[in-house]
Design an enzyme around this catalytic site. Structure first.
Site, short mmCIF file in Angstrom:
data_model
loop_
_atom_site.label_atom_id
_atom_site.label_comp_id
_atom_site.label_asym_id
_atom_site.label_seq_id
_atom_site.Cartn_x
_atom_site.Cartn_y
_atom_site.Cartn_z
N HIS A 1 0.85 -1.20 0.00
CA HIS A 1 0.00 0.00 0.00
C HIS A 1 0.88 1.24 0.00
O HIS A 1 1.94 1.27 0.62
CB HIS A 1 -0.90 0.01 1.24
CG HIS A 1 -2.13 0.85 1.08
ND1 HIS A 1 -3.32 0.35 0.61
CD2 HIS A 1 -2.35 2.17 1.32
CE1 HIS A 1 -4.22 1.32 0.58
NE2 HIS A 1 -3.66 2.43 1.00
N ASP B 1 -13.80 2.87 7.36
CA ASP B 1 -12.79 3.59 6.56
C ASP B 1 -13.45 4.30 5.38
O ASP B 1 -13.08 5.42 5.04
CB ASP B 1 -11.68 2.66 6.08
CG ASP B 1 -10.63 3.43 5.29
OD1 ASP B 1 -10.09 4.41 5.84
OD2 ASP B 1 -10.36 3.08 4.12
N ARG C 1 -12.88 12.87 5.42
CA ARG C 1 -11.56 13.53 5.52
C ARG C 1 -11.26 14.29 4.24
O ARG C 1 -10.74 15.41 4.25
CB ARG C 1 -10.47 12.48 5.75
CG ARG C 1 -10.45 11.92 7.15
CD ARG C 1 -9.63 10.65 7.22
NE ARG C 1 -8.25 10.86 6.81
CZ ARG C 1 -7.49 9.94 6.21
NH1 ARG C 1 -7.97 8.74 5.93
NH2 ARG C 1 -6.25 10.21 5.88
N SER D 1 -6.40 4.51 8.66
CA SER D 1 -7.11 4.19 7.42
C SER D 1 -6.42 3.03 6.70
O SER D 1 -7.06 2.05 6.32
CB SER D 1 -7.15 5.45 6.54
OG SER D 1 -7.44 5.13 5.21
N LYS E 1 -7.58 -1.38 6.63
CA LYS E 1 -7.86 -2.16 5.42
C LYS E 1 -6.92 -3.37 5.36
O LYS E 1 -7.33 -4.47 5.04
CB LYS E 1 -7.67 -1.30 4.17
CG LYS E 1 -8.76 -0.25 4.00
CD LYS E 1 -8.71 0.39 2.62
CE LYS E 1 -7.64 1.44 2.47
NZ LYS E 1 -7.93 2.74 3.03
N1 URA Z 1 -4.33 5.56 1.59
C1 URA Z 1 -5.35 5.19 2.42
O1 URA Z 1 -5.88 4.10 2.29
N2 URA Z 1 -5.73 6.04 3.38
C2 URA Z 1 -5.15 7.24 3.57
O2 URA Z 1 -5.54 7.94 4.47
C3 URA Z 1 -4.10 7.63 2.71
C4 URA Z 1 -3.70 6.77 1.71
#
Ligand code: URA
Length: 434
Positions: A82, A161, A168, A183, A187
């Site tokens: 990620h 999320d 946000r 966040s 995930k």
């Molecule tokens: N990627 C995400 O999943 N969340 C964030 O807040 C920033 C990047």
């Protein structure tokens, strides 16, 4: 509990208990607290930050807002990747297929465009027919068969999320390390993983502008993973200029194809190979990182990552021919050239300005309900360090609608700095954490 008391205590810099954080997340997810109160809470977190304890509690509550995806019935190491968000950052769609071609199972839970940054799901959805809203059973089936599958958070996976992400984005509270960590990790930890590779971006086009903040964010996420027995490594990488040359959803899919055919831009290829190598190494496919790097490079040269991406596209309902035939992807109707006002060297290309311009053209969302235009974006003809003459093309804007075009042109012109002196080359990979 009363939301207003929690907002007030956070605003005053106090630490909230895990029970208080869980109550807030649960009540918001169930629709029992209005957006305006949670927006105020997020702004308080933005200014006061959160302790590691609070972030840990927030991650747990966000994971528990939905189902966990158990992948233990699928053989092989499961490793995800990620990024904290960048401009032109399409590395997931290169590193994912390469790692899968090496034998890693890559169950990817990705995000959408956020602020001025792009999102993997939006990029993938520019491929005609491709679905990212697979059911959990479909996700498991594609992962078991292909080794690479991509979905987003949903009503059933980390729904908290989804709501917080959109709020946000609309309340200028994205750039909080605590909220970014919660966040991303909610995930990633909703899935049973054996390893996680994080790409923490730093610089003008990243949410973290300073390396010290990026390091802190990287350490926070690696520590959250470790506490749950998940092996994680974070690379801190430069995001001052856009990564690669393409910014915008379908344009980025074209560039992914070029990289997977070993004819893409050098910066994007380098970072993607390093991320893939770390995924392969954490998946224990090789004994050393050096071997993992060699394997990732061989898979790229032999086009096995390209073939893996084609397989994944077909498995998720898309047309895999798009990787060879760019005319099958959405293409914008018009283009506009930005030319250099003088001769010299390209000293900077401000990634945030380019990201904002691209979003204005329609590649991103202004509100959470907006749809995006997959065809539009910016293609850089030069990168930092290039020598240009007056009148040379710096980039091409691909657009469909003239609304927002002049603003985008102004921003892009401002994003380029042309100097008489050649800039020092910068490192792309700045640090490794974990
Ligand atoms: N990627 C995400 O999943 N969340 C964030 O807040 C920033 C990047």
């Amino acid at each position: 509990m009363r939301t207003v008391d929690l907002i007030q205590r956070k605003r005053n810099g106090e630490e909230l208990s895990p029970e208080e954080i869980r109550w807030l997340v649960d009540s918001y997810t169930r629709g029992e607290i209005p957006d305006y109160q949670v927006a105020a809470f997020l702004m308080a977190v933005y200014f006061q930050n959160m302790t590691d304890h609070e972030v840990g509690a927030m991650v747990d509550a966000m994971i528990d807002s939905g189902e966990r995806i158990d992948l233990s019935s699928i053989p092989g190491p499961k490793v995800d990747k990620h990024s904290t968000g960048g401009v032109g950052d399409k590395t997931s769609l290169i590193a994912g297929p390469l790692a899968a071609a090496a034998g890693v199972k890559v169950p990817m839970l990705s995000g959408r465009a956020l602020g001025h940054t792009g999102g993997t799901l939006d990029k993938l959805e520019s491929i005609p027919g491709l679905r990212t809203n697979l059911s959990i059973d479909e996700f498991r089936e594609v992962l078991a068969r292909v080794g690479f599958a991509v979905i987003g958070q949903s009503e059933s996976v980390a729904p908290a999320d989804g709501k917080l992400y959109a709020l946000r984005d609309a309340t200028a509270t994205v750039e909080s390390p605590a909220l970014i960590a919660a966040s991303i990790m909610s995930k990633k930890l909703a899935v049973t993983l054996d390893g996680l590779v994080l790409d923490v971006k730093v610089g003008a086009g990243a949410f973290m502008k300073r390396q010290v903040d990026a390091r802190r964010l990287a350490q926070m996420m690696v520590a959250i993973a470790r506490r749950r027995d998940l092996r994680a490594q974070a690379l801190i990488t430069d995001m001052n200029q856009p990564l690669g040359r393409a910014i915008g959803n379908a344009l980025e899919i074209m560039e992914v194809s070029q990289v997977l055919l070993n004819s893409g831009p050098e910066d994007l290829t380098q970072i993607s190979l390093e991320l893939a190598a770390r995924m392969i190494f954490l998946g224990k496919i090789t004994e050393t990182l050096e071997e993992a790097r060699d394997l990732a490079t061989r898979l790229l040269v032999e086009r096995l990552g390209f073939m893996k991406f084609q397989e994944m596209i077909a498995a998720q309902g898309g047309d895999p021919r798009v990787l060879d035939r760019f005319d099958l992807l959405p293409n914008a109707q018009h283009s506009y050239e930005i030319v250099s006002p003088r001769s010299g060297f390209v000293a900077a290309i401000d990634a945030e300005e380019i990201g904002r311009a691209s979003a204005m053209l329609g590649a991103g969302r202004k509100t959470k309900e907006d749809s995006i235009d997959p065809a539009v974006g910016v293609f850089l003809e030069v990168k930092v360090g290039a020598r240009v003459e007056e009148g040379n093309v710096l980039c091409r804007i691909h657009y469909n609608d003239t609304e927002g075009l002049q603003d985008a042109i102004d921003r892009i012109e401002d994003a380029f700095r042309i100097s008489s002196t050649e800039p020092e080359p910068r490192d792309l990979i700045l640090e490794v954490v974990g």
